[in-house]
Design a protein around this motif. Structure first.
Motif, PDB file in Angstrom:
ATOM      1  N   LEU A  88       4.877  -3.079  24.931  1.00  0.00           N
ATOM      2  CA  LEU A  88       5.079  -2.444  23.617  1.00  0.00           C
ATOM      3  C   LEU A  88       6.514  -1.919  23.539  1.00  0.00           C
ATOM      4  CD1 LEU A  88       3.608  -1.233  20.931  1.00  0.00           C
ATOM      5  CD2 LEU A  88       3.715   0.906  22.176  1.00  0.00           C
ATOM      6  N   LEU A  89       7.176  -2.261  22.431  1.00  0.00           N
ATOM      7  CA  LEU A  89       8.532  -1.764  22.185  1.00  0.00           C
ATOM      8  C   LEU A  89       8.524  -0.963  20.886  1.00  0.00           C
ATOM      9  CD1 LEU A  89      10.669  -5.014  22.773  1.00  0.00           C
ATOM     10  CD2 LEU A  89      10.030  -3.262  24.459  1.00  0.00           C
ATOM     11  N   VAL A  90       9.273   0.124  20.863  1.00  0.00           N
ATOM     12  CA  VAL A  90       9.435   0.859  19.604  1.00  0.00           C
ATOM     13  C   VAL A  90      10.901   0.706  19.206  1.00  0.00           C
ATOM     14  CG1 VAL A  90       8.856   2.937  18.337  1.00  0.00           C
ATOM     15  CG2 VAL A  90       7.708   2.465  20.499  1.00  0.00           C
ATOM     16  N   ASP A  91      11.091   0.064  18.053  1.00  0.00           N
ATOM     17  CA  ASP A  91      12.427  -0.370  17.645  1.00  0.00           C
ATOM     18  C   ASP A  91      13.147   0.715  16.856  1.00  0.00           C
ATOM     19  OD1 ASP A  91      14.453  -2.328  17.547  1.00  0.00           O
ATOM     20  OD2 ASP A  91      13.857  -2.909  15.517  1.00  0.00           O
ATOM     21  N   MET A  92      14.406   0.915  17.200  1.00  0.00           N
ATOM     22  CA  MET A  92      15.227   1.924  16.540  1.00  0.00           C
ATOM     23  C   MET A  92      15.613   1.470  15.128  1.00  0.00           C
ATOM     24  SD  MET A  92      15.741   4.726  17.986  1.00  0.00           S
ATOM     25  CE  MET A  92      15.182   5.481  19.520  1.00  0.00           C
ATOM     26  N   PRO A  93      15.895   2.454  14.253  1.00  0.00           N
ATOM     27  CA  PRO A  93      16.135   2.109  12.841  1.00  0.00           C
ATOM     28  C   PRO A  93      17.542   1.602  12.556  1.00  0.00           C
ATOM     29  CG  PRO A  93      16.271   4.477  13.145  1.00  0.00           C
ATOM     30  CD  PRO A  93      15.854   3.900  14.469  1.00  0.00           C
ATOM     31  N   LEU A  94      18.394   1.534  13.580  1.00  0.00           N
ATOM     32  CA  LEU A  94      19.763   1.096  13.298  1.00  0.00           C
ATOM     33  C   LEU A  94      20.123  -0.130  14.130  1.00  0.00           C
ATOM     34  CD1 LEU A  94      22.344   3.362  15.084  1.00  0.00           C
ATOM     35  CD2 LEU A  94      19.906   3.557  15.500  1.00  0.00           C
ATOM     36  N   PRO A  98      18.588  -4.426   6.564  1.00  0.00           N
ATOM     37  CA  PRO A  98      18.944  -3.028   6.321  1.00  0.00           C
ATOM     38  C   PRO A  98      18.436  -2.113   7.434  1.00  0.00           C
ATOM     39  CG  PRO A  98      17.015  -3.644   5.024  1.00  0.00           C
ATOM     40  CD  PRO A  98      17.487  -4.885   5.695  1.00  0.00           C
ATOM     41  N   ALA A  99      19.133  -0.988   7.623  1.00  0.00           N
ATOM     42  CA  ALA A  99      18.651   0.036   8.549  1.00  0.00           C
ATOM     43  C   ALA A  99      17.323   0.577   8.005  1.00  0.00           C
ATOM     44  CB  ALA A  99      19.674   1.159   8.644  1.00  0.00           C
ATOM     45  N   THR A 100      16.444   0.979   8.927  1.00  0.00           N
ATOM     46  CA  THR A 100      15.082   1.370   8.527  1.00  0.00           C
ATOM     47  C   THR A 100      15.071   2.799   7.985  1.00  0.00           C
ATOM     48  OG1 THR A 100      14.474   0.042  10.452  1.00  0.00           O
ATOM     49  CG2 THR A 100      12.674   1.108   9.270  1.00  0.00           C
ATOM     50  N   THR A 101      15.659   2.970   6.806  1.00  0.00           N
ATOM     51  CA  THR A 101      15.773   4.312   6.230  1.00  0.00           C
ATOM     52  C   THR A 101      14.983   4.456   4.936  1.00  0.00           C
ATOM     53  OG1 THR A 101      17.857   3.564   5.242  1.00  0.00           O
ATOM     54  CG2 THR A 101      18.010   4.846   7.259  1.00  0.00           C
ATOM     55  N   TRP A 124      10.609   3.066  14.507  1.00  0.00           N
ATOM     56  CA  TRP A 124      11.059   4.416  14.154  1.00  0.00           C
ATOM     57  C   TRP A 124      11.722   4.330  12.784  1.00  0.00           C
ATOM     58  CZ3 TRP A 124       9.059   7.823  17.290  1.00  0.00           C
ATOM     59  CH2 TRP A 124       8.958   7.596  18.664  1.00  0.00           C
ATOM     60  N   GLY A 125      11.620   5.405  12.004  1.00  0.00           N
ATOM     61  CA  GLY A 125      12.364   5.479  10.747  1.00  0.00           C
ATOM     62  C   GLY A 125      13.671   6.226  10.991  1.00  0.00           C
ATOM     63  N   GLY A 126      14.666   5.975  10.142  1.00  0.00           N
ATOM     64  CA  GLY A 126      15.953   6.648  10.317  1.00  0.00           C
ATOM     65  C   GLY A 126      16.128   7.790   9.331  1.00  0.00           C
ATOM     66  N   ILE A 127      16.820   8.841   9.779  1.00  0.00           N
ATOM     67  CA  ILE A 127      17.262   9.897   8.857  1.00  0.00           C
ATOM     68  C   ILE A 127      18.785   9.869   8.832  1.00  0.00           C
ATOM     69  CG2 ILE A 127      17.337  12.377   8.394  1.00  0.00           C
ATOM     70  CD1 ILE A 127      14.561  12.598   9.591  1.00  0.00           C
ATOM     71  N   VAL A 128      19.324   9.637   7.641  1.00  0.00           N
ATOM     72  CA  VAL A 128      20.777   9.558   7.458  1.00  0.00           C
ATOM     73  C   VAL A 128      21.199  10.605   6.433  1.00  0.00           C
ATOM     74  CG1 VAL A 128      21.030   7.153   8.212  1.00  0.00           C
ATOM     75  CG2 VAL A 128      20.412   7.634   5.830  1.00  0.00           C
ATOM     76  N   GLU A 129      22.464  10.541   6.004  1.00  0.00           N
ATOM     77  CA  GLU A 129      22.987  11.636   5.171  1.00  0.00           C
ATOM     78  C   GLU A 129      22.278  11.780   3.825  1.00  0.00           C
ATOM     79  OE1 GLU A 129      27.109  10.627   4.716  1.00  0.00           O
ATOM     80  OE2 GLU A 129      26.672   8.824   3.542  1.00  0.00           O
ATOM     81  N   ALA A 144       6.623   5.610  13.629  1.00  0.00           N
ATOM     82  CA  ALA A 144       6.138   6.441  14.735  1.00  0.00           C
ATOM     83  C   ALA A 144       6.773   7.825  14.719  1.00  0.00           C
ATOM     84  CB  ALA A 144       6.454   5.747  16.059  1.00  0.00           C
ATOM     85  N   GLY A 145       7.886   7.942  14.001  1.00  0.00           N
ATOM     86  CA  GLY A 145       8.656   9.182  13.962  1.00  0.00           C
ATOM     87  C   GLY A 145      10.031   8.830  13.435  1.00  0.00           C
ATOM     88  N   PHE A 146      11.012   9.714  13.672  1.00  0.00           N
ATOM     89  CA  PHE A 146      12.336   9.538  13.070  1.00  0.00           C
ATOM     90  C   PHE A 146      13.439   9.637  14.112  1.00  0.00           C
ATOM     91  CE2 PHE A 146       9.411  11.053   9.888  1.00  0.00           C
ATOM     92  CZ  PHE A 146       9.638  10.159   8.845  1.00  0.00           C
TER      93      PHE A 146
END
Ligand SMILES: [Zn+2]
Length: 458
Positions: A88-94, A98-101, A124-129, A144-146
């Motif tokens: 199992l891999l949890v993929d980063m949003p960047l 598109p980035a996962t935002t 994972w979801g991303g939090i950006v500006e 799964a989280g941010f």
């Protein structure tokens, strides 16, 4: 349905490493029995003295798909994971585009992953500006989280957050109950270090190391702990490199703050002193530090101040590593390690007296828990997915390009001799990697198959 029994003299369970038969029905583990109690009629596979571990879970990877699949992509990324014992891999949003935002980007990732993954995955979801309004909907849609950055991540499509931006996101993050993973370095100590290094020789690793001082991590972690105290969100520090921060993390634990910490195989194996001039395959951020720091990180694992080990698998095309110039300032920072993380960790852990049970906790159970997948992943126990790694602890191998399986065989581990070899990996009962081959097809799917109702409400 036919019952199958996987036998080994060293099955890594919650109650220790012991001889056992793991009885599998379909995709799940039915029972874990003593080897002489295998049910009649079960199809038996005996792995003898090879260890049987729960499938590894990597809560920190960059597969760069969709959008930058030429850097890695779902096929090669998940095959290299299968070869490394991951299920199992949890993929980063960047690094994907598109980035996962927002939800649209999450759906784009789901479409890109469909039918192309050899292991299970989650996002994972991303939090950006500027996407705070997307936090509830991303949570409801099954991230799964941010993840956020307190320093410029150095890639298009994903911005860092300032303290005020983070503050405006934290009440919503806290309401989701999901973890916030943070790249913990602050820009100011880095900017002033870089300023002091004008005219320095950037082909030397020590220049790069001086440009990312421990102070940057320490200051970020102190800020995050105080925000955690104020907003009571679930904080997770990704890729801890600066062991100096362990004292603050110990106090935070004692205080009862909801914080967890990860480090990576490269910080536990490589040392700054040994990086050759111009060898940009060793570049990542925060950087690999000195030998004494490495030992302090091992002590952090021993003291359970560091909960888990994730790879931060972050590949790029070889030209972005700028090998010809050997310039640590301009080279892409990131180390790809999915195929080799287990032998790297086993080699180092064994020398320091750790057990296979410790490795299973750091690389399977704890990351599954962080990513909210621990109902079915991360343990060899009844009811869990039959995700298993057959790990031959007696083999020693020199790392060569053909053992990597990444899209680009770039690695700081090439040429090293490591202990332990992944003999086979089983995903939900079926082999996905066996003796250098990938049998079957890409059966990986997003976890969980049935999505539970979103817990967030306004
Ligand atoms: Zn990362």
């Amino acid at each position: 349905m036919t019952l199958r029994a996987f036998l080994s003299r060293r099955v890594v369970t919650e109650d220790g490493v012991r001889p056992a038969a793991v009885v599998v029905e379909g995709e799940r583990i039915e029972e874990v029995l003593s080897p002489n109690r295998v049910p009649a009629g079960a199809e038996v596979r005996d792995f003898g003295h090879a260890a049987l571990l729960p499938g590894l879970v990597d809560s920190h990877v960059h597969l760069n798909d969709p959008g930058r699949a030429d850097w890695e992509g779902f096929e090669t990324g998940t095959q290299s994971a299968a070869a490394g014992g991951y299920t199992l891999l949890v993929d980063m949003p960047l690094n994907c585009l598109p980035a996962t935002t927002d939800i649209g980007a999450l759906e784009a990732k789901r479409r890109a992953a469909a039918g192309r993954c050899w292991v299970d995955w989650r996002a994972w979801g991303g939090i950006v500006e500027d996407n705070q309004q997307c936090i509830p909907s991303l949570a409801g849609a099954g991230v799964a989280g941010f993840k956020c950055f307190l320093v410029n991540p150095g890639i298009d499509g994903f911005t860092m957050v300032t303290e005020p931006q983070l503050r405006s996101a934290l009440p919503d993050v806290a309401k989701t109950g999901l973890p916030l993973l943070v790249h913990a370095e602050l820009p100011e100590p880095i900017d002033s270090a870089v300023h002091r290094l004008q005219g320095a020789d950037w082909t030397r690793f020590e220049t790069f190391l001086a440009s990312r001082p421990e102070e940057a991590e320490l200051a970020a972690i102190r800020l995050l702990l105080s925000l955690c105290r104020e907003y009571r969100f679930r904080l997770h520090i990704v890729h801890l490199s600066a062991s100096q921060a362990l004292a603050d993390l110990r106090s935070a634990r004692n205080e009862g703050l909801p914080v967890s910490v990860e480090t990576c195989p490269h910080y536990l194996h490589l040392t700054a002193e040994a990086v050759p001039r111009g060898a940009t395959q060793f570049k990542c951020a925060p950087p690999v530090r000195g030998g004494a720091n490495r030992e302090a990180l091992w002590q952090g694992l021993r003291d359970r101040l560091i909960d888990l080990v994730a790879t931060d698998h972050s590949p790029c095309p070889p030209q972005m590593k700028r090998f010809r110039e050997g310039d640590f300032r301009d080279a892409w920072g990131g180390i790809a390690s999915l195929s080799m993380a287990l032998p790297v960790m086993y080699t180092e852990a064994r020398e320091r007296g750790f057990s296979l049970g410790d490795i299973a906790r750091w690389m399977s159970h704890e990351p599954a828990k962080l990513a909210g997948c621990d109902e079915r992943k991360g343990r060899i126990a009844p009811g869990f997915d039959a995700d298993l790694v057959i790990f031959d602890t007696e083999s020693e191998r020199t790392v060569t390009e053909d053992l990597l399986y990444y899209r680009h065989p770039v690695s700081p581990y090439l040429g090293e001799t490591l202990r332990g070899k992944v003999q086979a990996t089983y995903l939900r009962g079926k082999a996905i990697f066996e003796n250098g081959e990938f049998p079957g097809g890409p059966r990986g799917r997003e976890y969980p198959a049935e999505r539970s109702a979103p817990s967030f409400s306004r």
